[in-house]
Write a protein that holds these residues in place. Sequence first.
Motif, short mmCIF file in Angstrom:
data_model
loop_
_atom_site.label_atom_id
_atom_site.label_comp_id
_atom_site.label_asym_id
_atom_site.label_seq_id
_atom_site.Cartn_x
_atom_site.Cartn_y
_atom_site.Cartn_z
N ASP A 82 -3.49 4.71 -2.41
CA ASP A 82 -4.41 5.76 -2.85
C ASP A 82 -4.68 5.68 -4.35
OD1 ASP A 82 -4.61 6.86 -0.29
OD2 ASP A 82 -2.80 8.05 -0.59
N ALA A 105 -9.56 12.38 -7.48
CA ALA A 105 -8.88 12.03 -6.23
C ALA A 105 -7.51 11.42 -6.51
CB ALA A 105 -9.74 11.08 -5.41
N LYS A 106 -7.42 10.60 -7.54
CA LYS A 106 -6.15 9.95 -7.86
C LYS A 106 -5.10 10.94 -8.36
CE LYS A 106 -7.93 5.31 -8.80
NZ LYS A 106 -8.13 4.24 -9.80
N ASN A 143 -2.96 10.84 -12.48
CA ASN A 143 -2.11 11.78 -11.76
C ASN A 143 -1.43 12.74 -12.73
OD1 ASN A 143 0.67 12.64 -10.77
ND2 ASN A 143 -0.19 11.83 -8.86
N THR A 184 0.75 7.23 -3.36
CA THR A 184 1.10 5.85 -3.00
C THR A 184 0.14 4.87 -3.66
OG1 THR A 184 -0.31 5.82 -1.03
CG2 THR A 184 1.95 6.63 -0.76
N ARG A 208 0.81 -1.22 0.00
CA ARG A 208 0.00 0.00 0.00
C ARG A 208 0.85 1.27 0.00
NH1 ARG A 208 -5.47 0.06 1.52
NH2 ARG A 208 -6.36 -1.97 2.10
N ARG A 209 1.99 1.24 0.68
CA ARG A 209 2.79 2.44 0.85
C ARG A 209 3.80 2.66 -0.28
NH1 ARG A 209 4.29 2.37 7.35
NH2 ARG A 209 2.11 2.38 8.10
N ASP A 250 -4.37 4.19 -13.78
CA ASP A 250 -4.44 4.87 -12.49
C ASP A 250 -3.32 5.90 -12.37
OD1 ASP A 250 -6.58 3.26 -11.58
OD2 ASP A 250 -5.18 1.67 -11.05
N ALA A 283 -2.85 11.53 -5.62
CA ALA A 283 -2.37 10.34 -4.91
C ALA A 283 -0.88 10.15 -5.13
CB ALA A 283 -3.12 9.11 -5.39
#
Length: 216
Positions: A91, A82-83, A61, A88, A21-22, A57, A86
């Motif tokens: 997200d 929202a992405k 960004n 990470t 996730r990170r 995804d 992000a």
Amino acid sequence: MSGAPHHVSDVMTRTVAAVGRRAPFKEIVRLMRDRQVSALPVIEGAGRVVGVVSEADLLANEELRDDPDAAYLQLRQPVDVAKAAALTAGDLMSLPAVTVRPDATLSEAAGTMAREGVKRLPVVDEAGLLTGIVSRGDLLKVFLRGDAEIADEVRREIGSYLAPSSAVRVEVSDGVVTLAGRIHDTALVPVAARLVRAVEGVVDVEFDIPREGTAP
């Protein structure tokens, strides 16, 4: 089971690149480049798949980071906006993760890919742990089977369903199966067609079966 791959476990890649996730944005991009893949499973704990981060995804960004005007943002899905901020994998990833089990048939995996609009599927066990990944290219491997191998399996599949008095020859050319000769009960032709199409690697099936009362 014949020598042909019938299940996801037969064709999947078992050594899988994945991120936690990170994992930061640049690490994800670098791993995709190095492994030459367009998507990565996102895992946590012992390897449970919680999402998938793809090139699409990441591009959200890049596309929206230059602060486009409000009118443009209103045209985009909230998840894309929202992405854009992000940083990470947790997200950026798409939810829920679309996965497949190792014992799923290749047709089931292909159907899932088509419905979900994805090019690859993480393969998970009953606990949701990552065991491999399967791509569109993997599913197409069945069409690399030789004509002789396909013909042998077709003969085995249809032999017990056709009456003993039937005399059917099986010919295969570039994956196209032709059943030629005579079938005692022509009502069995649709059944034979379904059985042949279920054989891995069959592209199409054709019949050269004379009608009742005509010479073979």
